[in-house]
Design a protein around this motif. Structure first.
Motif, PDB file in Angstrom:
ATOM      1  N   ARG A 299       1.191  -1.467   0.172  1.00 24.30           N
ATOM      2  CA  ARG A 299      -0.220   0.038   0.169  1.00 24.30           C
ATOM      3  C   ARG A 299       0.869   0.937   0.117  1.00 24.30           C
ATOM      4  O   ARG A 299       2.007   1.460   0.606  1.00 24.30           O
ATOM      5  CB  ARG A 299      -1.020  -0.053   0.951  1.00 24.30           C
ATOM      6  CG  ARG A 299      -1.613  -1.269   1.650  1.00 24.30           C
ATOM      7  CD  ARG A 299      -2.822  -0.604   2.624  1.00 24.30           C
ATOM      8  NE  ARG A 299      -1.555  -1.379   3.594  1.00 24.30           N
ATOM      9  CZ  ARG A 299      -1.663  -1.211   4.811  1.00 24.30           C
ATOM     10  NH1 ARG A 299      -3.184  -0.617   5.356  1.00 24.30           N
ATOM     11  NH2 ARG A 299      -1.027  -0.967   6.132  1.00 24.30           N
ATOM     12  N   PRO A 300       0.882   2.493  -0.658  1.00 22.19           N
ATOM     13  CA  PRO A 300       1.319   3.184  -0.617  1.00 22.19           C
ATOM     14  C   PRO A 300       1.237   4.286   1.108  1.00 22.19           C
ATOM     15  O   PRO A 300       0.268   4.113   1.229  1.00 22.19           O
ATOM     16  CB  PRO A 300       0.690   4.401  -1.561  1.00 22.19           C
ATOM     17  CG  PRO A 300      -0.045   3.513  -2.702  1.00 22.19           C
ATOM     18  CD  PRO A 300      -0.687   2.322  -1.859  1.00 22.19           C
ATOM     19  N   ARG A 301       2.496   3.772   1.182  1.00 24.53           N
ATOM     20  CA  ARG A 301       2.310   4.930   2.453  1.00 24.53           C
ATOM     21  C   ARG A 301       2.268   6.979   2.328  1.00 24.53           C
ATOM     22  O   ARG A 301       3.173   6.584   2.208  1.00 24.53           O
ATOM     23  CB  ARG A 301       3.736   4.572   2.850  1.00 24.53           C
ATOM     24  CG  ARG A 301       3.580   2.927   3.314  1.00 24.53           C
ATOM     25  CD  ARG A 301       5.374   2.281   3.909  1.00 24.53           C
ATOM     26  NE  ARG A 301       5.362   2.249   1.994  1.00 24.53           N
ATOM     27  CZ  ARG A 301       6.803   1.921   1.938  1.00 24.53           C
ATOM     28  NH1 ARG A 301       7.332   1.453   2.250  1.00 24.53           N
ATOM     29  NH2 ARG A 301       7.659   1.857   1.085  1.00 24.53           N
ATOM     30  N   GLU A 325      -7.965   5.435   4.116  1.00 22.83           N
ATOM     31  CA  GLU A 325      -7.732   3.517   4.678  1.00 22.83           C
ATOM     32  C   GLU A 325      -8.791   3.153   4.118  1.00 22.83           C
ATOM     33  O   GLU A 325      -8.526   1.834   2.850  1.00 22.83           O
ATOM     34  CB  GLU A 325      -7.552   3.280   5.836  1.00 22.83           C
ATOM     35  CG  GLU A 325      -5.620   4.323   6.274  1.00 22.83           C
ATOM     36  CD  GLU A 325      -6.089   3.926   7.840  1.00 22.83           C
ATOM     37  OE1 GLU A 325      -4.442   3.983   8.484  1.00 22.83           O
ATOM     38  OE2 GLU A 325      -6.731   3.696   8.679  1.00 22.83           O
ATOM     39  N   LEU A 330      -5.097   3.035   0.690  1.00 24.38           N
ATOM     40  CA  LEU A 330      -3.810   3.714   1.487  1.00 24.38           C
ATOM     41  C   LEU A 330      -3.546   3.251   2.500  1.00 24.38           C
ATOM     42  O   LEU A 330      -3.709   3.321   3.723  1.00 24.38           O
ATOM     43  CB  LEU A 330      -3.603   5.082   1.017  1.00 24.38           C
ATOM     44  CG  LEU A 330      -4.245   5.911   0.154  1.00 24.38           C
ATOM     45  CD1 LEU A 330      -4.041   7.459  -0.061  1.00 24.38           C
ATOM     46  CD2 LEU A 330      -2.945   5.272  -1.185  1.00 24.38           C
ATOM     47  N   CYS A 332      -1.867   5.249   6.072  1.00 22.94           N
ATOM     48  CA  CYS A 332      -2.059   5.988   6.616  1.00 22.94           C
ATOM     49  C   CYS A 332      -1.223   6.502   8.359  1.00 22.94           C
ATOM     50  O   CYS A 332      -1.320   5.720   9.277  1.00 22.94           O
ATOM     51  CB  CYS A 332      -3.367   7.041   6.655  1.00 22.94           C
ATOM     52  SG  CYS A 332      -4.308   8.042   5.048  1.00 22.94           S
TER      53      CYS A 332
END
Length: 533
Positions: A299-301, A325, A330, A332
């Motif tokens: 997942r992109p952080r 989220e 994402l 987060c």
């Protein structure tokens, strides 16, 4: 220089570098008087809306001799193959954390439930068995604790009715249970203890006058919370207990409610713990390194940097991050600084080491300085070409106007250098600001699904003229004053930058503003903007 002398100097340099790294890691976990310095994270309900929470970070110091780590159910094998793989991946990192904690004087309790018989006669097992019965043994410490109260039960975030195996097809559940011992990767030393009994664990803690407990292991939504020695009992019976949130996993099936990734399911459980049970920390307290992350967690952080006292960012950002989220997949994390207008910790924002692994930084700060090493993490992040989203007071995030404590780092030109802005105060509060599209911004992906015009109660920032490198997206207008840009993009080196001077608490209730921010998050990461709806 002869070869022998060169080799000697090289070895010396390597040793000094290693010593410097080790010293920095020890310094992170240790205060000047030998205490363990932790930054705990919890979630506190808002006074006007108990269904919403604000993130609170707190610095605490624990005496290592009054501190224990309990390792929950890190078995050698699980009936779920995915769970077995994740434990095997987590175990080396956990062993490193445990080793460093042990070296600091923390007492280690291994709690592999149901298999302690495999350690009969071992010094660590005998230590638990021989601990004297505590005079204050709590009623019920020998049983599971499924819920703190009905409120916790009603707000439980994930469905685990199917056992939680995320494999496809699901693994066969049921006896005979495959676990035989704790996974061998985690070293058990003679000075440790082994027990899966709430009574024995309590006896050990009281025998050593231990009042601080760190729980790690699996699975956070089941055993870590509910075992007799788990988080709920430790919190209910008066221990200062925390979950090490990056040293855990869940039994959650992503095909069950709320239909999010396995790792988002874990994050939701962590948030639940922070709301209803106890605070959390990360392994960074002992390692000095960014928190552990599973290799399949792609997942992109997004890292939120929040520290201001004017516009309620501590209340609005958690809800927005939660939306990112649940709806957009994402990952987060919020680093929450002080919301006080004054005080000794006003300029503290711990955890910026996490920027090393972040895909996006979102800044909502106001007139804060940072410790030099923390500012370096931020500057290095941007120097690496990574993206930034700035909200409202971010244009004067690091300009204290001379009020920074001695030795702290500022960045007074952050606004013109990075954001491309020109903040020079704002118009007075009162008149509603009307927001419209800027000339030439038609068709920009950041404005997809943003209904215009809309109004905001936030005072209009005076920011003109912007740098030539910017692209204006939205314009704000109040009566009898010149229009001002309220949203634009910029480039700082290779970094994609978005900024908006909007961000009043009521703005976050406006679907158009939230859509603007969602689009900006994806644009900044150079990812397709999600379709509205």
């Amino acid at each position: 220089m002869n070869a022998r002398r060169f080799r000697t100097l090289t070895i010396a340099c390597i040793m000094l570098a290693g010593l410097s790294s080790a010293m920095s890691q020890v310094a992170y976990a240790t205060s000047s008087d030998g205490q363990i310095a932790l930054v705990t994270r919890s979630r506190v309900p808002l006074t006007d809306d108990a269904s919403r929470f604000r993130v609170v970070q707190k610095k605490v110091e624990w005496d290592p001799k009054q501190t224990a780590i309990i390792i929950c159910d890190m078995w050698d094998q699980h009936w779920c193959k995915g769970a077995t793989r994740r434990v095997a991946e987590l175990a080396p990192y956990m062993n490193d954390v445990v080793s460093k904690a042990r070296d600091r004087g923390v007492f280690i309790i291994h709690a592999p439930s149901g298999v302690v018989g495999a350690y009969g006669g071992k010094p660590a097992r005998k230590r638990a068995q021989e601990a004297p019965r505590a005079a204050n043994l709590p009623d019920g410490i020998d049983k599971w604790c499924n819920w703190i109260d009905e409120k916790e039960k009603a707000d439980y975030p994930i469905d685990q009715s199917d056992g939680g195996c995320d494999d496809q097809p699901p693994c066969k559940q049921g006896p005979p249970w495959p676990w035989k011992s704790q996974i061998a990767t985690i070293q058990i030393r003679d000075e440790d203890a082994i027990s899966d009994s709430g009574v024995e664990v309590w006896n050990l803690l009281e025998q050593r006058h231990i009042k601080n407990v760190i729980l790690m292991g699996v699975h956070a939504n089941m055993c870590v919370l509910g075992r007799p020695f788990g988080l709920r009992h430790m919190a209910m019976f008066g221990k200062n207990v925390v979950l090490m949130r990056d040293m855990t996993d869940t039994m959650y099936n992503s095909r069950m409610r709320p239909f999010v990734s396995h790792f988002t399911g874990t994050d939701l459980i962590v948030e639940h713990v922070e709301k209803y049970v106890c605070p959390t920390i990360t392994s960074m307290v002992f390692t000095g390194r960014p928190a552990f992350r599973f290799k399949n967690d792609t997942r992109p952080r997004v890292l939120f940097l929040s520290a201001e006292s004017e516009y309620g960012a501590a209340e609005t950002l958690p809800n927005f991050a939660h939306e990112l989220e649940l709806k957009y997949g994402l990952s987060c994390e919020i680093l929450q600084g002080s919301t006080a207008k004054s005080g000794s910790d006003r300029h503290e924002l711990a955890g910026l080491e996490a920027l090393a692994n972040a895909d996006l930084a979102v800044v909502f700060m106001r007139r804060r300085a940072l410790r030099p090493e923390q500012m370096k993490h931020f500057r290095d992040y941007l120097a690496g070409g990574k993206p930034l989203v700035g909200i409202r007071t971010a244009c004067h995030a690091f300009d204290t106007r001379g009020s920074a404590p001695p030795g702290y780092a500022e960045w007074p030109k952050f606004d013109p250098e990075v954001l491309g802005g020109n903040y020079h105060n704002h118009y007075g509060a009162g008149p509603k600001c009307t927001v419209t599209i800027a000339a030439g911004a038609e068709g920009n992906s950041i404005l997809a699904g943003v209904t215009l015009p809309f109004t905001t109660d936030g005072s209009l920032y005076r920011v003109s003229p912007l740098a030539e490198s910017t692209q204006k997206l939205l314009i704000g207008t109040i009566p009898d004053k010149d229009p001002e840009p309220v949203a634009w993009t910029n480039r700082y080196g290779r970094s994609r930058v978005f900024f908006t001077s909007l961000g009043h608490p009521d703005d976050f209730k406006n679907p158009s503003f939230r859509r603007l921010l969602i689009n900006a998050v994806f644009w900044a990461m150079n990812k397709p903007v999600p379709k509205p709806g």
